[in-house]
Design a protein around this motif. Structure first.
Motif, PDB file in Angstrom:
ATOM      1  N   LEU A  57       2.095  -2.792   2.437  1.00 33.81           N
ATOM      2  CA  LEU A  57       2.687  -1.718   3.236  1.00 33.81           C
ATOM      3  C   LEU A  57       2.912  -2.164   4.678  1.00 33.81           C
ATOM      4  O   LEU A  57       3.892  -1.752   5.328  1.00 33.81           O
ATOM      5  CB  LEU A  57       1.773  -0.483   3.208  1.00 33.81           C
ATOM      6  CG  LEU A  57       1.675   0.239   1.838  1.00 33.81           C
ATOM      7  CD1 LEU A  57       0.651   1.347   1.903  1.00 33.81           C
ATOM      8  CD2 LEU A  57       3.041   0.790   1.441  1.00 33.81           C
ATOM      9  N   GLU A  58       1.990  -2.987   5.205  1.00 33.44           N
ATOM     10  CA  GLU A  58       2.201  -3.510   6.562  1.00 33.44           C
ATOM     11  C   GLU A  58       3.454  -4.389   6.605  1.00 33.44           C
ATOM     12  O   GLU A  58       4.204  -4.403   7.598  1.00 33.44           O
ATOM     13  CB  GLU A  58       0.978  -4.330   7.001  1.00 33.44           C
ATOM     14  CG  GLU A  58      -0.226  -3.479   7.363  1.00 33.44           C
ATOM     15  CD  GLU A  58      -1.388  -4.339   7.848  1.00 33.44           C
ATOM     16  OE1 GLU A  58      -1.132  -5.427   8.387  1.00 33.44           O
ATOM     17  OE2 GLU A  58      -2.543  -3.916   7.655  1.00 33.44           O
ATOM     18  N   ALA A  59       3.704  -5.128   5.518  1.00 33.52           N
ATOM     19  CA  ALA A  59       4.894  -5.992   5.481  1.00 33.52           C
ATOM     20  C   ALA A  59       6.177  -5.164   5.508  1.00 33.52           C
ATOM     21  O   ALA A  59       7.250  -5.647   5.903  1.00 33.52           O
ATOM     22  CB  ALA A  59       4.854  -6.859   4.231  1.00 33.52           C
ATOM     23  N   GLU A  60       6.090  -3.911   5.074  1.00 32.29           N
ATOM     24  CA  GLU A  60       7.246  -3.030   5.101  1.00 32.29           C
ATOM     25  C   GLU A  60       7.449  -2.391   6.471  1.00 32.29           C
ATOM     26  O   GLU A  60       8.345  -1.563   6.656  1.00 32.29           O
ATOM     27  CB  GLU A  60       7.097  -1.945   4.039  1.00 32.29           C
ATOM     28  CG  GLU A  60       7.108  -2.499   2.608  1.00 32.29           C
ATOM     29  CD  GLU A  60       6.908  -1.403   1.586  1.00 32.29           C
ATOM     30  OE1 GLU A  60       6.793  -0.218   2.016  1.00 32.29           O
ATOM     31  OE2 GLU A  60       6.840  -1.705   0.385  1.00 32.29           O
ATOM     32  N   ALA A  79     -10.817  -4.730  -2.556  1.00 28.82           N
ATOM     33  CA  ALA A  79      -9.790  -5.778  -2.564  1.00 28.82           C
ATOM     34  C   ALA A  79      -8.423  -5.207  -2.932  1.00 28.82           C
ATOM     35  O   ALA A  79      -7.385  -5.567  -2.357  1.00 28.82           O
ATOM     36  CB  ALA A  79     -10.188  -6.880  -3.545  1.00 28.82           C
ATOM     37  N   HIS A  80      -8.408  -4.292  -3.900  1.00 28.00           N
ATOM     38  CA  HIS A  80      -7.144  -3.654  -4.295  1.00 28.00           C
ATOM     39  C   HIS A  80      -6.553  -2.873  -3.127  1.00 28.00           C
ATOM     40  O   HIS A  80      -5.326  -2.943  -2.852  1.00 28.00           O
ATOM     41  CB  HIS A  80      -7.395  -2.732  -5.481  1.00 28.00           C
ATOM     42  CG  HIS A  80      -6.179  -1.962  -5.900  1.00 28.00           C
ATOM     43  ND1 HIS A  80      -5.159  -2.514  -6.662  1.00 28.00           N
ATOM     44  CD2 HIS A  80      -5.802  -0.671  -5.649  1.00 28.00           C
ATOM     45  CE1 HIS A  80      -4.219  -1.620  -6.865  1.00 28.00           C
ATOM     46  NE2 HIS A  80      -4.598  -0.481  -6.254  1.00 28.00           N
ATOM     47  N   LEU A  81      -7.395  -2.127  -2.409  1.00 29.21           N
ATOM     48  CA  LEU A  81      -6.914  -1.370  -1.271  1.00 29.21           C
ATOM     49  C   LEU A  81      -6.384  -2.288  -0.170  1.00 29.21           C
ATOM     50  O   LEU A  81      -5.347  -2.000   0.478  1.00 29.21           O
ATOM     51  CB  LEU A  81      -8.040  -0.475  -0.724  1.00 29.21           C
ATOM     52  CG  LEU A  81      -8.513   0.670  -1.646  1.00 29.21           C
ATOM     53  CD1 LEU A  81      -9.715   1.375  -1.028  1.00 29.21           C
ATOM     54  CD2 LEU A  81      -7.388   1.670  -1.875  1.00 29.21           C
ATOM     55  N   ASP A  82      -7.094  -3.387   0.046  1.00 26.83           N
ATOM     56  CA  ASP A  82      -6.648  -4.334   1.085  1.00 26.83           C
ATOM     57  C   ASP A  82      -5.291  -4.935   0.731  1.00 26.83           C
ATOM     58  O   ASP A  82      -4.397  -5.082   1.589  1.00 26.83           O
ATOM     59  CB  ASP A  82      -7.694  -5.435   1.277  1.00 26.83           C
ATOM     60  CG  ASP A  82      -8.966  -4.898   1.922  1.00 26.83           C
ATOM     61  OD1 ASP A  82      -8.923  -3.798   2.514  1.00 26.83           O
ATOM     62  OD2 ASP A  82     -10.032  -5.561   1.804  1.00 26.83           O
ATOM     63  N   LEU A  83      -5.101  -5.322  -0.533  1.00 25.04           N
ATOM     64  CA  LEU A  83      -3.822  -5.904  -0.958  1.00 25.04           C
ATOM     65  C   LEU A  83      -2.680  -4.891  -0.808  1.00 25.04           C
ATOM     66  O   LEU A  83      -1.568  -5.205  -0.359  1.00 25.04           O
ATOM     67  CB  LEU A  83      -3.910  -6.381  -2.404  1.00 25.04           C
ATOM     68  CG  LEU A  83      -4.762  -7.643  -2.648  1.00 25.04           C
ATOM     69  CD1 LEU A  83      -4.884  -7.912  -4.135  1.00 25.04           C
ATOM     70  CD2 LEU A  83      -4.131  -8.835  -1.934  1.00 25.04           C
ATOM     71  N   GLU A  84      -2.923  -3.650  -1.196  1.00 24.00           N
ATOM     72  CA  GLU A  84      -1.904  -2.600  -1.063  1.00 24.00           C
ATOM     73  C   GLU A  84      -1.563  -2.371   0.393  1.00 24.00           C
ATOM     74  O   GLU A  84      -0.391  -2.178   0.763  1.00 24.00           O
ATOM     75  CB  GLU A  84      -2.416  -1.312  -1.709  1.00 24.00           C
ATOM     76  CG  GLU A  84      -1.420  -0.168  -1.705  1.00 24.00           C
ATOM     77  CD  GLU A  84      -0.229  -0.423  -2.603  1.00 24.00           C
ATOM     78  OE1 GLU A  84       0.794   0.255  -2.445  1.00 24.00           O
ATOM     79  OE2 GLU A  84      -0.324  -1.299  -3.499  1.00 24.00           O
ATOM     80  N   ALA A  85      -2.590  -2.391   1.261  1.00 24.04           N
ATOM     81  CA  ALA A  85      -2.341  -2.179   2.694  1.00 24.04           C
ATOM     82  C   ALA A  85      -1.531  -3.317   3.281  1.00 24.04           C
ATOM     83  O   ALA A  85      -0.660  -3.114   4.138  1.00 24.04           O
ATOM     84  CB  ALA A  85      -3.685  -2.037   3.429  1.00 24.04           C
ATOM     85  N   VAL A  86      -1.795  -4.546   2.839  1.00 26.93           N
ATOM     86  CA  VAL A  86      -1.043  -5.702   3.347  1.00 26.93           C
ATOM     87  C   VAL A  86       0.436  -5.559   2.983  1.00 26.93           C
ATOM     88  O   VAL A  86       1.352  -5.832   3.801  1.00 26.93           O
ATOM     89  CB  VAL A  86      -1.631  -7.004   2.776  1.00 26.93           C
ATOM     90  CG1 VAL A  86      -0.695  -8.182   3.072  1.00 26.93           C
ATOM     91  CG2 VAL A  86      -3.007  -7.258   3.379  1.00 26.93           C
TER      92      VAL A  86
END
Length: 869
Positions: free
Chosen positions: A26-29, A17-24
């Motif tokens: 970064l995608e927003a950037e 879940a932590h990895l998914d949140l971090e990836a989201v």
């Protein structure tokens, strides 16, 4: 602990879940999905390491490793079933034999006697010139009891027999006479009723008795009202006053059913020259043993000075721990058997060590790979120790199960008459001592099975794996260690085989000593005269009618009567003085037998000179006697004894006997004791009411015994017949023969198992060597080596191992045989026939075992081997 799986999953979900949140984020950037997930993982770090740290949090690492090692060890054994089965069975055999024998040693030699404060109990007796431990006379006992200050109590006992008369008929029973404080000295109290009162062992006291527990159950149904009942023994009414405890046993008394106080004495027993009682005393607290011996010897010397020289030259007192008397001659046999069991256990452990060593050779690649993946030497050692413990534990469990069976089997092999003198047999079981011994063996087996791969690991660490040898060559480590283990196995096998051979030859010599008579077709039984036969004339009439009626039975060739039949004991001792000659010594001891006129011809005794007894030799005539050759040589100095006279105290008063015949020695005593001087008196001049019948038959004696017993009962229904047997069977069942046979069987069993294990170990070494040298052998054959050369190559390696094992084994056998000398009869400890026979046997069996690997080596196809390589 029970939510470990769930916690690990929750942690993994949290990380994801932590990895998914971090990836989201970064995608927003503006990063792509793949790049965002890659940078999230890089930022988080090593996910596997985090999960491992979480897994180890709150856990005991060494316990986790131990659990994994256990599982891995069990998987390894399951994967290598042949190795596991062989190792466990071999360990179970060795451990089972060792634990079973140790259980007997523990019960006999280590466990204290089942009496109160047994270390203070002493066997108190007199000591003579040729008798280190002699019985007491009753007058001497009374003086010792009164004059000593070392013992808080001093009592005596003596075996006897009675005719028990019951509604079902009369039968002979075994009993023991004891002085009044006997059971108080032992610290034994009746479980029902009471002990003997102080006035019940005085002469003329009341006739009372105590029952053994077994007699109470078998004859009185275990009823408590048995106390107070009347029992008819030898026509005298005895009142039951108590029942002894179930656990009580007293080896020297054998299977005594009744215990009676000494309140009557025979004419002999009033004399100081008649030794019929054995003493037992309890030391006072704080009494010095040296001072006690000094006091008892001073009392013995005082009595000797006061009452003058006796027929038995007494030297002093014999005081030894009671445990020495009860264990008796069984101690050396048990120690020898324990030594054999330990050697068998050693060879079993060595065999398992060889198996483990062979298996460790095939695990070199596994160990190298585990080391390359990060396993430390300490971690590998822990794994090997766990594997060794699992293997040893399974072998120990199997060994304990086998030990229970061995204990039961050995208990059944001991005859009842012998077991009666060994009360410790009832205490043989898996107690704490035996289990601790088994645990120690398991620990040693663990060390052995773990040490082999650990030592292999340490050797391998210091050298390159490629330097160990090329393809198809034999490991130098295996050559050094495996071969040495096989030599050790062969050495132990030779020692056990030589010991078994010596004991077997000893047993053969014992059973084939010259007896002085022909035991074939001789039937015998013990007879007690009925109560109605009370006078000497009636007793004479009974003798004549028995010999006449039984002698006319179909199948009976001749019949005779005797007080004791041969090869039993030197327990009827007489003291004689040759009239008209100076006394040769102060201890003229001879065996005494009372026989009918037809007895000596019936057993086949050889008459040297003179005559046999006749029916005219009765109590109305002067006393006559027949002597054996040993007595004639010793007391008549090889002169013609016919017409010579000697005196004794037969019947409690001086008697004179004229020698009318001389016979060759008849072996009257135990098999392992040389023939002693013996005298024979006419039965009709002694009038024994208890005697033995011996009949020579024309057919199998066992078929005639029932008709003889039936004839005796037709003569008088009150005649008691017991111990119906054949003399040959009685000889084989004597204590000396049984002890020698028991030792030979067990050591022979150990030796057979050791031979099999050592040969299997030798086969394994040679077979492994051949398997590892297939390429070398293939090259040799391809270069022109003949099949004979290949056989010589393999058998030569085996012959070197066999020869080395035999050489060291024979040296060890000479040392072991010295420990066996107390059990050997008629055989030298260094008997060359036995040693050479063992060498030939082991060489033939061993070479036969390695012939198959040699044949396999000679059949190698070089083309196939080189193509495979």
């Amino acid at each position: 602990m029970f939510r470990r799986r769930r916690g690990a999953k929750d942690f993994a979900d949290e990380v994801q879940a932590h990895l998914d949140l971090e990836a989201v984020e970064l995608e927003a950037e503006g990063l792509s999905k793949e790049e965002a997930h890659r940078r999230a993982r890089v930022a988080f770090g090593n996910v596997a390491a985090a999960q491992e740290r979480f897994h180890l949090k709150g856990r005991v690492v060494w316990l986790d490793n131990l659990a994994r090692d256990w599982k891995f060890a069990l998987r390894q054994l399951a994967r290598n079933r042949g190795f596991a089965t062989a190792a466990i069975l071999v360990l179970a055999l060795g451990i089972g034999a060792g634990v079973a024998i140790f259980a007997f040693v523990d019960a006999a030699l280590l466990e204290p006697l089942p009496y109160a404060n047994p270390s203070h109990l002493m066997s108190v007796n007199e000591s003579g010139v040729n008798c280190p431990r002699c019985p007491l006379s009753y007058p001497d006992f009374l003086d010792w009891q009164k004059m000593n200050h070392s013992f808080s109590s001093l009592d005596v006992y003596s075996g006897t027999g009675f005719l028990l008369r019951a509604p079902s008929g009369a039968e002979s029973v075994q009993a023991t006479r004891v002085s009044g404080g006997f059971f108080r000295t032992l610290g034994i109290h009746p479980m029902i009723g009471r002990d003997f009162a102080p006035d019940e062992d005085r002469l003329g006291g009341p006739n009372v008795l105590l029952l053994s527990y077994r007699t109470w159950l078998n004859r009185f149904g275990g009823q408590r009202d048995a106390v107070g009942r009347i029992v008819d023994l030898d026509g005298t009414a005895f009142t039951i006053i108590g029942v002894l405890p179930r656990a009580f046993s007293f080896g020297p008394a054998g299977n005594a059913e009744f215990w009676v106080p000494i309140n009557t004495l025979s004419p002999h027993e009033h004399s100081r020259d008649f030794y019929n009682f054995w003493g037992i005393g309890r030391l006072r607290d704080g009494v010095n043993v040296v001072a006690m011996h000094a006091e008892m010897n001073s009392i013995a010397n005082l009595l000797l000075r006061e009452y003058g020289p006796r027929q038995l030259k007494l030297l002093g007192a014999s005081v030894i721990p009671l445990s020495e008397v009860i264990v008796g001659d069984i101690r050396p046999m048990l120690l020898v058997l324990l030594g054999g069991a330990v050697l068998l256990l050693l060879i079993a452990c060595v065999n398992v060590g060889s198996l483990v060593l062979a298996r460790s050779e095939s695990r070199q690649r596994e160990i190298a790979v585990r080391g390359a993946l990060g396993a430390s030497p300490a971690r590998l050692v822990q794994q090997f120790i766990t594997e060794g413990f699992v293997l040893a534990l399974l072998g120990c469990i199997g060994g304990l199960m086998a030990a229970v069976g061995f204990i039961r089997l050995l208990g059944r092999l001991v005859p009842k008459d012998i077991a009666a003198n060994m009360p410790f047999l009832e205490g043989v079981h898996l107690n704490m001592h035996v289990c601790a011994f088994a645990a120690a063996i398991c620990a040693l087996a663990t060390v052995l099975t773990a040490a082999t791969p650990i030592f292999r690991l340490s050797v391998q660490e210091g050298c390159d794996a490629l330097a160990e040898g090329g393809r198809g060559s034999v490991s130098r480590f295996w050559q050094r260690i495996g071969a040495n283990l096989v030599v050790l196995e062969l050495v132990v096998a030779v020692v056990l085989l030589a010991s078994a051979g010596l004991l077997t030859r000893s047993l053969y010599s014992l059973l084939h000593i010259p007896l002085g008579f022909d035991p074939a077709h001789l039937a015998t039984m013990q007879i007690s005269a009925p109560a109605a036969v009370s006078t000497d004339a009636q007793t004479d009439g009974l003798y004549l009618e028995i010999t006449d009626r039984v002698g006319r039975l179909p199948g009976v060739q001749s019949v005779g009567l005797t007080s004791l039949f041969p090869v039993q004991c030197n327990c009827a001792i007489d003291m004689i003085q040759v009239i008209g000659r100076p006394q040769l010594s102060d201890h003229n001891e001879v065996d005494e037998r009372h026989v009918s006129p037809t007895y000596l011809p019936t057993i086949g005794a050889t008459l040297i000179r003179g005559r046999h007894f006749t029916d005219a030799d009765d109590s109305s005539k002067p006393g006559v006697a027949i002597v054996n050759a040993s007595l004639a040589r010793k007391y008549f100095l090889n002169q013609d004894p016919i017409g010579q006279r000697f005196s004794n105290t037969e019947g409690g008063h001086p008697s004179v006997w004229e020698v009318v015949g001389e016979i060759e020695d008849v072996h009257e005593g135990p098999l392992d004791v040389s023939s002693e001087p013996a005298e024979y008196f006419p039965l009709r001049q002694i009038h024994d009411r208890g005697f033995s019948l011996v009949a020579r038959t024309r057919q199998d004696p066992s078929a005639v015994l029932p008709s003889i017993a039936a004839t005796l009962h037709r003569i008088d229904s009150g005649i008691v017949v017991s111990n119906e047997t054949m003399i040959q069977d009685a000889i084989v069942a004597t204590q000396a023969a049984l002890l020698h046979r028991f030792s030979a069987w067990l050591i022979g069993g150990f030796a057979g198992a050791a031979l099999i294990l050592s040969v299997v170990g030798l086969y394994g070494v040679i077979a492994y060597s051949v398997r590892q040298r297939r390429r070398e052998i293939g090259v040799r054959i391809a270069l022109g080596a003949q099949r004979g050369a290949i056989y010589a190559l393999v058998l030569g390696q085996a012959a070197w191992l066999i020869g080395t094992g035999l050489a060291f084994g024979l040296i060890g056998s000479l040392g072991a045989s010295r420990l066996l000398r107390n059990l050997l009869f008629g055989v030298k400890a260094w008997d060359p026939v036995t040693l050479s026979g063992v060498s030939v046997l082991l060489a033939i069996v061993s070479l036969t075992a390695v012939f198959l690997p040699a044949r396999r080596a000679a059949s190698v196809d070089p083309a196939e081997v080189l193509h495979t390589e």
